[in-house]
Design a protein around this motif. Sequence first.
Motif, PDB file in Angstrom:
ATOM      1  N   SER A  51      87.954  12.473  10.283  1.00 53.96           N
ATOM      2  CA  SER A  51      86.913  13.923   9.168  1.00 53.96           C
ATOM      3  C   SER A  51      86.822  15.198  10.106  1.00 53.96           C
ATOM      4  N   ALA A  54      83.918  19.890  12.003  1.00 48.97           N
ATOM      5  CA  ALA A  54      83.660  21.887  11.667  1.00 48.97           C
ATOM      6  C   ALA A  54      83.252  21.795  10.205  1.00 48.97           C
ATOM      7  N   GLU A  55      84.090  20.779   9.241  1.00 39.29           N
ATOM      8  CA  GLU A  55      83.686  20.438   7.914  1.00 39.29           C
ATOM      9  C   GLU A  55      82.112  19.376   8.084  1.00 39.29           C
ATOM     10  N   THR A  56      82.118  18.687   8.892  1.00 42.45           N
ATOM     11  CA  THR A  56      81.108  18.279   8.666  1.00 42.45           C
ATOM     12  C   THR A  56      79.584  18.673   8.573  1.00 42.45           C
ATOM     13  N   LEU A  58      79.194  21.340   8.657  1.00 39.34           N
ATOM     14  CA  LEU A  58      79.281  22.546   7.374  1.00 39.34           C
ATOM     15  C   LEU A  58      78.745  22.069   6.757  1.00 39.34           C
ATOM     16  N   PHE A  59      78.979  21.236   6.519  1.00 36.14           N
ATOM     17  CA  PHE A  59      78.893  20.436   4.929  1.00 36.14           C
ATOM     18  C   PHE A  59      76.946  20.098   5.388  1.00 36.14           C
TER      19      PHE A  59
END
Length: 86
Positions: A51, A54-56, A58-59
């Motif tokens: 994964s 950054a997305e982790t 940001l979530f």
Amino acid sequence: MILPQAIRVAIPALANTIIVMIKNTSLVLVVGLFDLISSGKAALADPDWPSPAAETFLFIGALFFALSFSFARFADFLERRGPTAH
């Protein structure tokens, strides 16, 4: 009665304290379980679950924001709805 007046004065300070606690404790939901940031780091370290970092995070940040913002709105609602001081 002094209690309704005291509650109205105490709501903003209490709400700020709770929001700061939410931000500073990184939301340990249940004792013994990972908190959100540790769970995100563990997910990033697992090679079976690729994964993007950054997305982790940001979530996780979005969850912190949602909890803090919703509690702030609820405290504002309580403050406006509470007994008025005459």
